[in-house]
Design an enzyme around this catalytic site. Structure first.
Site, short mmCIF file in Angstrom:
data_model
loop_
_atom_site.label_atom_id
_atom_site.label_comp_id
_atom_site.label_asym_id
_atom_site.label_seq_id
_atom_site.Cartn_x
_atom_site.Cartn_y
_atom_site.Cartn_z
N LYS A 202 0.86 -1.19 0.00
CA LYS A 202 0.00 0.00 0.00
C LYS A 202 0.89 1.23 0.00
O LYS A 202 1.71 1.42 0.90
CB LYS A 202 -0.92 -0.02 1.22
N ARG A 212 -10.90 9.84 2.04
CA ARG A 212 -10.76 10.47 3.36
C ARG A 212 -11.93 11.42 3.62
O ARG A 212 -12.35 11.60 4.76
CB ARG A 212 -9.40 11.16 3.48
N LYS A 225 1.23 10.06 5.43
CA LYS A 225 1.35 8.71 5.99
C LYS A 225 2.63 8.02 5.53
O LYS A 225 2.71 6.80 5.49
CB LYS A 225 0.09 7.89 5.60
N LYS A 256 -2.23 -1.48 -3.78
CA LYS A 256 -3.11 -0.31 -3.69
C LYS A 256 -2.28 0.96 -3.75
O LYS A 256 -1.28 1.04 -3.03
CB LYS A 256 -3.86 -0.39 -2.36
N TYR A 321 -15.35 0.84 -6.62
CA TYR A 321 -16.64 1.52 -6.38
C TYR A 321 -17.57 1.35 -7.58
O TYR A 321 -18.75 1.66 -7.49
CB TYR A 321 -16.38 3.01 -6.07
C1 PBG Z 1 -7.24 3.69 5.55
C2 PBG Z 1 -7.70 3.36 4.20
C3 PBG Z 1 -7.58 4.23 3.12
C4 PBG Z 1 -8.19 3.61 2.04
C5 PBG Z 1 -8.66 2.36 2.47
N1 PBG Z 1 -8.33 2.21 3.82
C6 PBG Z 1 -7.02 5.61 3.05
C7 PBG Z 1 -5.70 5.91 3.58
O1 PBG Z 1 -4.84 5.05 3.73
O2 PBG Z 1 -5.49 7.09 3.87
C8 PBG Z 1 -8.29 4.24 0.69
C9 PBG Z 1 -9.34 3.76 -0.22
C10 PBG Z 1 -9.66 4.69 -1.35
O3 PBG Z 1 -9.01 5.73 -1.56
O4 PBG Z 1 -10.58 4.35 -2.07
N2 PBG Z 1 -6.98 2.71 6.43
#
Ligand code: PBG
Length: 332
Positions: A202, A212, A225, A256, A321
């Site tokens: 990720k 968010r 992050k 991801k 989505y």
């Molecule tokens: C956070 C989380 C995120 C997403 C899924 N779980 C956002 C992040 O890491 O800030 C992102 C999913 C998306 O953007 O569709 N635990």
């Protein structure tokens, strides 16, 4: 030219592109409803459907609505629904205990869906950000995101979700050691069949912005992050992370975001042959929808092409989505 290929004009590639029948016959990759995991956003209340402004077509759903959505998804042949809660800001604390409250929004939704629509698999998100006053996926002390203390909290969260009946846990936090800790705790608690789909590779991405907003974490989050999510420049590190998570007991792994990281998807699948998923994240969805709304691209065709790309790269499935929209199209 490949040595077994006759030279032009004996070989003419256009012969097999001439008609729809010939193109169907020689198609290498297929996209089916069985490849889809549908991420949905939860909110409190009754009969609530709150549009998410930055994700046209996506709404936060109250429990009654999400049960209906799960039934619709099952009827469309979508095998998995994945839950993300919009948490009331008053429930967000620095210690994040709402994350493992058996009565939190996610755990109530798991039970409601499993009671009414047992056929659909329910996946969850294991990370502290929706519950964290700091907006981070981990516990924060003096500006540092704590690893081992966060893993302890995530284990409690995972156990509460497994107890509520989740089929698949999705640790999205990127702390080190969480898969092994969760797997051991699940085994010890008798949840031996609860699967883990690890967000293994990720990246610290700009493409999570609309998500968010959807979960109400944008306001709380300060900074980025980057001390736990990956550097977008890295590829070998993704392979090492997937190897680590599989060795700790992950059943499936995820890359991801999706489309900017197709090279990682292909490498992960080729290297490990494990069930591999891509998350077509909120920003990827928003870009396609925004361009389509402006009449700049054909949204439906772009949707299918973007999802087919994940299958071609070697993914077994996609979190998207678009799941209900593409499932309707595939069913037609
Ligand atoms: C956070 C989380 C995120 C997403 C899924 N779980 C956002 C992040 O890491 O800030 C992102 C999913 C998306 O953007 O569709 N635990």
């Amino acid at each position: 030219m490949h040595p077994t290929q006759a030279p032009w004009p004996l070989t003419r590639f256009r012969r097999l592109r001439r008609t729809p029948a010939l193109r169907a016959l020689t198609q290498e990759t297929t996209l089916t409803t069985g490849d889809l995991i549908w991420p949905v956003f939860l909110c409190d209340g009754v009969k609530q459907r709150q549009p998410v402004a930055s994700m046209p077509g996506v709404e936060r759903l109250s429990l009654d609505q999400v049960v209906a959505a799960a039934a619709a998804a099952r009827d469309l042949g979508i095998p998995v629904i994945c839950l993300f809660p919009y948490t009331d800001p008053v429930l967000k604390t620095a210690t994040c205990e709402e994350a493992w409250n058996p009565e939190n929004l996610t755990n109530r939704a798991i039970r409601a869906i499993k009671a009414e629509v047992p056929e659909i698999a329910v996946m969850t998100d294991v990370a502290l950000d929706p519950y964290n006053a700091h907006g981070h996926d981990g516990l924060v002390q003096d500006g540092i995101i704590l690893n081992d203390e966060t893993v302890e909290a995530l284990v409690k969260m995972a156990l509460a979700q497994a107890e509520a009946g989740a089929d698949i846990l999705g640790p999205s936090d990127m702390m080190d050691g969480r898969i092994g800790a969760m797997r051991a705790a699940l085994e010890a608690a008798g949840h031996k069949d609860t699967a883990i789909l690890s967000y293994a590779a990720k990246y610290a991405s700009a493409f999570y912005g609309p998500f968010r907003d959807a979960v109400g974490a944008s306001g709380a989050l300060k900074g980025d992050k980057k001390t736990y999510q990956m550097n977008p420049a890295n590829s070998d590190e993704a392979i090492r992370l997937v190897a680590r998570d599989l060795a700790e007991g992950a059943d499936m792994v995820m890359v991801k975001p999706g489309m900017p990281y197709l090279d990682i998807c292909a490498r992960v699948k080729e290297t490990f042959g494990a069930p591999t998923f891509a998350y077509q994240v909120s920003g990827e969805y928003a870009m396609i929808q925004a361009a389509a709304q402006n009449g700049w691209i054909d949204g439906e065709k772009a949707m299918v092409e973007s999802l087919m790309a994940f299958k071609r790269a070697g993914c077994d499935g996609i979190l998207t989505y678009f799941a209900p929209a593409v499932a309707k199209l595939l069913q037609a």
